[in-house]
Design a protein around this motif. Structure first.
Motif, mmCIF file in Angstrom:
data_model
loop_
_atom_site.group_PDB
_atom_site.id
_atom_site.type_symbol
_atom_site.label_atom_id
_atom_site.label_comp_id
_atom_site.label_asym_id
_atom_site.label_seq_id
_atom_site.Cartn_x
_atom_site.Cartn_y
_atom_site.Cartn_z
ATOM 1 N N HIS A 74 -19.670 18.383 -20.061
ATOM 2 C CA HIS A 74 -18.879 19.419 -20.746
ATOM 3 C C HIS A 74 -18.566 18.955 -22.165
ATOM 4 O O HIS A 74 -17.581 18.256 -22.402
ATOM 5 C CB HIS A 74 -17.589 19.683 -19.969
ATOM 6 N N HIS A 76 -19.009 20.103 -26.633
ATOM 7 C CA HIS A 76 -19.177 21.210 -27.591
ATOM 8 C C HIS A 76 -19.686 20.674 -28.917
ATOM 9 O O HIS A 76 -18.907 20.380 -29.813
ATOM 10 C CB HIS A 76 -17.848 21.930 -27.788
ATOM 11 N N LYS A 176 -23.252 28.647 -20.098
ATOM 12 C CA LYS A 176 -21.799 28.469 -20.179
ATOM 13 C C LYS A 176 -21.144 29.811 -20.418
ATOM 14 O O LYS A 176 -21.568 30.565 -21.292
ATOM 15 C CB LYS A 176 -21.436 27.524 -21.327
ATOM 16 N N HIS A 277 -13.068 22.436 -15.892
ATOM 17 C CA HIS A 277 -11.664 21.979 -15.847
ATOM 18 C C HIS A 277 -11.108 22.034 -14.418
ATOM 19 O O HIS A 277 -10.068 22.638 -14.169
ATOM 20 C CB HIS A 277 -10.796 22.838 -16.776
ATOM 21 N N ASP A 332 -14.938 17.637 -22.448
ATOM 22 C CA ASP A 332 -14.627 18.686 -23.417
ATOM 23 C C ASP A 332 -14.780 18.179 -24.854
ATOM 24 O O ASP A 332 -14.341 18.821 -25.787
ATOM 25 C CB ASP A 332 -13.200 19.231 -23.227
HETATM 26 ZN ZN LIG Z 1 -14.812 23.353 -23.224
#
Ligand SMILES: [Zn+2]
Length: 397
Positions: A74, A76, A176, A277, A332
């Motif tokens: 996960h 970005h 996603k 999450h 994240d």
């Molecule tokens: Zn995220």
């Protein structure tokens, strides 16, 4: 203890009260408005000024590298690095130092943008990255006019299914879905689009047929759905970001959103869903466990949730041992290196009462965390074995 809410100039100030370790500040009601409310010399203390230093002396293991190779499922790389080649070089060096073998960038989008994102990651580091596609709900419609959005034109689901097949051809490893799906995107009549609207079924079915896992972010922390008041455990964060709040008069309940997502997972047993999450329910791991029992096609990942998991270390550890085959690793990120180190400390040690973030004021709840010291076989599964099984392209890297 006296608790009060006062106004100093134009600034609303709130004194933390009721928590066992809160400052016992009995305010000088006569303090003048320009004196800092820092708790000194009998003055009140603003919550965002509170910087308690723990006097606890216990063992510390400040790990700087994961014990086994890691797949971060996960990340970005479009939204956090903005396609900067220098920042990518720098982060790959961080990955090397930390034993992160592969990162999964969730920001591929579709078409030309997907190719651009792929080339950004792959031109120099093909062996270190895989990437996911995203649905283009808006198309050539106008941002503020949902009636013009492509999602509301006929056959949207089937057309997107085709574009996902093209994305797979171009190298994408999954899909996603962002949290705006359920909390942001709207129907022409202004209502929020439903997560389990049958119009989107061809998308989920196509992902199953193409072997693309769907990582889905649904709802948000439980406290974000409650009023921003003195009882809210994420008050400080919501005070800084009031737009992260989803009050019941304007939004569906968190339970309704999660239930709609679960109906989609149930309807598409041949599609693998990754509940981002901790399936967005890290406050209630017993319920997440029920979902894992009920939906064999669901797995979860802990990105940005070590703050939640680490305040319930006994429950979290049991959960990780029991569902070791159903959990991927995620952060994240890309994050600063100090935060990534805290992930190793949380998963690999039994350290006590340490921060879950490098930020001076805890950004996701005013508490510290405890490590869950996972055994080696569980670490291997969570760090990379499960990802290699579930995410196309990972085991080849
Ligand atoms: Zn995220």
């Amino acid at each position: 203890m006296r608790c009060s809410v006062r106004y100093a100039g134009r600034l609303a100030v709130v004194l933390l009260c009721g928590l066992a370790w809160a400052a016992t500040a009995v305010g000088q009601e006569t303090a003048s408005a320009d004196e800092p409310l820092n708790g000194r010399e009998g003055r009140q203390l603003l919550l965002d000024q509170f910087r308690p230093r723990s006097m606890l002396r216990v063992e510390q293991h400040l790990l700087k590298r994961a014990a086994f190779p890691v797949v971060d499922a996960h990340t970005h790389f479009r939204y956090r690095l903005h396609h900067s080649p220098e920042q990518l070089d720098e982060f790959v060096r961080l990955m090397d130092r930390n034993n992160i073998a592969v990162c999964v960038s969730l920001d591929g989008r579709l078409g030309d943008e997907l190719v651009e994102h792929r080339d950004y990651l792959w031109s120099r580091y093909k062996d270190r990255f895989v990437f996911y596609a995203n649905i283009d709900w808006r198309g050539d419609g106008q941002e503020d006019d949902p009636a013009t959005w492509d999602a509301h034109r006929p056959d949207f689901g089937r057309r997107m299914a085709k574009r996902l097949a093209e994305a797979k051809q171009a190298g994408a490893s999954g899909l996603k879905v962002f949290k705006q799906f359920g909390l942001g995107y709207r129907n022409p009549d202004g209502s929020l689009i439903k997560i389990d609207d049958p119009r989107w079924d061809p998308i989920w079915a196509a992902c199953g047929e193409l072997g693309l896992p769907v990582i889905i972010h649904t709802a948000d922390p439980a406290a974000f759905f409650l009023p921003i008041d003195e009882t809210n455990e994420r008050w400080e964060e919501l005070h800084r970001h009031p737009d992260w709040s989803f009050p019941p008069d304007k939004f569906p309940s968190r339970d309704a959103l999660l239930a709609a997502r679960n109906r989609v997972i149930a309807r598409h047993p041949r599609t693998t869903f990754i509940g981002a999450h901790m399936a967005n329910n890290s406050e209630d791991l017993a319920e997440v466990a029920e979902w894992l029992e009920k939906y064999p096609n669901l797995v979860v990942e802990p990105a940005s949730r070590i703050g939640e998991l680490g305040r319930q270390p006994y429950t979290a550890r049991k959960f990780f041992l029991k569902y070791a085959d159903r959990i991927l690793f995620g952060t994240d990120g890309p994050w600063p290196e100090q935060r990534i180190h805290l992930y190793w400390r949380f998963f690999e040690t039994f350290d006590e009462n340490f921060p879950y973030s490098e930020k001076e004021f805890p950004p996701q709840g005013f508490w510290n965390i405890y490590g869950i010291g996972l055994p080696e076989d569980v670490l291997r599964k969570v760090y990379h074995e499960n990802a290699a099984r579930i995410i196309p392209g990972v085991k080849e890297r």
